[in-house]
Design a protein around this motif. Sequence first.
Motif, PDB file in Angstrom:
ATOM      1  N   CYS A  27      53.756   5.825 -58.547  1.00  0.00           N
ATOM      2  CA  CYS A  27      53.191   5.254 -59.783  1.00  0.00           C
ATOM      3  C   CYS A  27      52.498   6.325 -60.628  1.00  0.00           C
ATOM      4  O   CYS A  27      52.684   6.370 -61.846  1.00  0.00           O
ATOM      5  CB  CYS A  27      52.226   4.117 -59.450  1.00  0.00           C
ATOM      6  SG  CYS A  27      53.073   2.640 -58.807  1.00  0.00           S
ATOM      7  N   GLU A  74      55.277   8.420 -62.284  1.00  0.00           N
ATOM      8  CA  GLU A  74      56.010   7.731 -63.355  1.00  0.00           C
ATOM      9  C   GLU A  74      55.138   7.505 -64.586  1.00  0.00           C
ATOM     10  O   GLU A  74      55.591   7.670 -65.713  1.00  0.00           O
ATOM     11  CB  GLU A  74      56.594   6.413 -62.851  1.00  0.00           C
ATOM     12  CG  GLU A  74      57.675   6.584 -61.802  1.00  0.00           C
ATOM     13  CD  GLU A  74      58.846   7.438 -62.258  1.00  0.00           C
ATOM     14  OE1 GLU A  74      59.152   7.483 -63.473  1.00  0.00           O
ATOM     15  OE2 GLU A  74      59.473   8.073 -61.391  1.00  0.00           O
ATOM     16  N   ASN A 109      55.801   9.220 -68.273  1.00  0.00           N
ATOM     17  CA  ASN A 109      55.890   8.439 -69.515  1.00  0.00           C
ATOM     18  C   ASN A 109      55.017   9.028 -70.612  1.00  0.00           C
ATOM     19  O   ASN A 109      55.418   9.063 -71.775  1.00  0.00           O
ATOM     20  CB  ASN A 109      55.499   6.980 -69.266  1.00  0.00           C
ATOM     21  CG  ASN A 109      56.651   6.166 -68.721  1.00  0.00           C
ATOM     22  OD1 ASN A 109      57.777   6.633 -68.648  1.00  0.00           O
ATOM     23  ND2 ASN A 109      56.354   4.945 -68.325  1.00  0.00           N
ATOM     24  N   GLY A 152      61.359   4.515 -65.268  1.00  0.00           N
ATOM     25  CA  GLY A 152      60.000   4.725 -64.780  1.00  0.00           C
ATOM     26  C   GLY A 152      59.208   3.449 -64.606  1.00  0.00           C
ATOM     27  O   GLY A 152      58.669   3.179 -63.532  1.00  0.00           O
TER      28      GLY A 152
END
Length: 133
Positions: free
Chosen positions: A40, A43, A47, A96
């Motif tokens: 997490c 990702e 982003n 993602g």
Amino acid sequence: MGESDSVMEVSLLALPKAVAELRRAVRDRFGDEGGEVQLCVSELMANVIRHVGEGVPVTVRVARAGVRTRVAVSDAGLCVLPGVSAVTVHDESGRGLLLVDAVAVRWGVERGVVGKTVWCEVAGGEGEGGISP
């Protein structure tokens, strides 16, 4: 795990090399069982790099409380709020938040006075209880 061991907060620039450094810091702080948390963090940082811009300042906060770990990545970008989009097997990116959605109990976006925070909660921490938004 004591209170100081259950929270990690880092301010840094959103750079590709920072993603691996954050994964390593999460592993060092929360142990090997934090694989989904590491995913997490990776990702959400990726982003920011892709959609807000490389080199922008971010704050990453990982907090374990009870059976959940909350990951929050804050940046100054408000241009487009993130969301899950449809991807095909031929797309080279765009998965993602699908990955985050798959491993997180829940996730969301909060607008701030300046910028936004994208957060998620992953099950599997120590003890009992939970985290409220």
